[in-house]
Design an enzyme around this catalytic site. Structure first.
Site: not given
Ligand code: PEP
Length: 253
Positions: A9, A11, A96, A98, A168, A174, A214
């Site tokens: 991904n 991003k 996701h 985010e 996730e 991250g 990660s």
């Protein structure tokens, strides 16, 4: 046997030129990887160029989002799943963390995006995962099962071959803090049980469940050694061709 999937991904990183450079470098480095499906997810503006430049390779391209709307119309700023399909995209990442966190996506929106993806011939990579506070409160499993129910309601067993689930944990994205293979395995087994109860044991056994948070060349082999971990959704470490290729080629590492 479930074929693993390693997906990157990207991003909101990389211009079109950078995306093409990275994609072509990955193409060279993973040319012999037949043990897994390799997927990269560039930004919208780079999708068609990257698809075209990877033609004939073993890499498929994903979008990072799609509209909840199935048909074209007055939806400023949106891109429909069928438009992604039109430019050669094969997968779309949906829900996701985010997008849930910063763009207020709800389970209902996730469900509509999953349905739009499937009806357009895309495979939806649906992301679920608990926050650190939820894990600390001991409610990680109910949170994830709620996201699964919300995101998948209305789907039939025949839609499931176009669904991949990515677990996730938000606290691992991250942050450099990875769930241990054991922690991830426990949740993956739980997700598979949810599918067995909701659909069938057969559907649950066929479902591919990716871990994300990660993932790096150093930890992929440990994660992949677990029975219910069928691959990875990789953020930061997918931005460099070398580290992403090392993750794809984890078997040789
Ligand atoms: C992600 O963006 O889906 C992700 C898992 O990011 P990272 O690998 O950087 O934690």
């Amino acid at each position: 046997m479930r074929k693993p999937v390693i997906a990157g991904n990207w991003k909101m990183y990389k211009t079109v030129a950078d995306a093409v450079d990275t994609a072509l470098a990955i193409k060279r480095l993973v040319a012999n990887a037949n043990h897994c499906d390799v997927v990269i997810a560039p930004v919208f503006t780079a999708l068609k160029t990257v698809v075209d430049r990877l033609e004939g390779s073993n890499i498929r391209v994903a979008a990072q989002n799609c509209s909840t709307e199935v048909e074209e119309g007055a939806h400023t700023g949106e891109v429909a799943a069928f438009m992604l399909r039109e430019v050669g995209v094969s997968y779309v990442i949906v829900g996701h963390s985010e997008r849930r966190q910063f763009y207020f996506e709800t389970d209902t929106m996730v469900r509509r995006k999953v349905l739009a993806a499937i009806s357009s011939g895309l495979t939806a990579v649906m992301c679920v995962g608990e926050s650190l506070a939820q894990r600390d409160q001991g409610i990680a499993e109910p949170v994830v099962s709620g996201q699964l129910s919300g995101g998948l309601s209305g789907l039939t067993a025949s839609d499931l071959d176009r669904i991949i689930v990515a677990y996730e944990p938000v606290w691992a994205i991250g942050t450099g803090r990875t769930a241990t293979p054991e922690q991830a395995q426990v949740m993956h087994a739980f997700i598979r049980r949810v599918f067995a109860e909701r659909y069938s044991e057969e559907a649950a056994q066929a479902l591919r469940i990716l871990y994300g948070g990660s993932v790096k060349p150093e930890n992929i082999a440990g994660l992949m050694s677990k029975a219910d971990i069928d691959g990875a959704l990789v953020g930061g470490a997918s931005l460099k061709a070398e580290s992403f290729a090392q993750i794809v080629n984890y078997k040789n590492g």
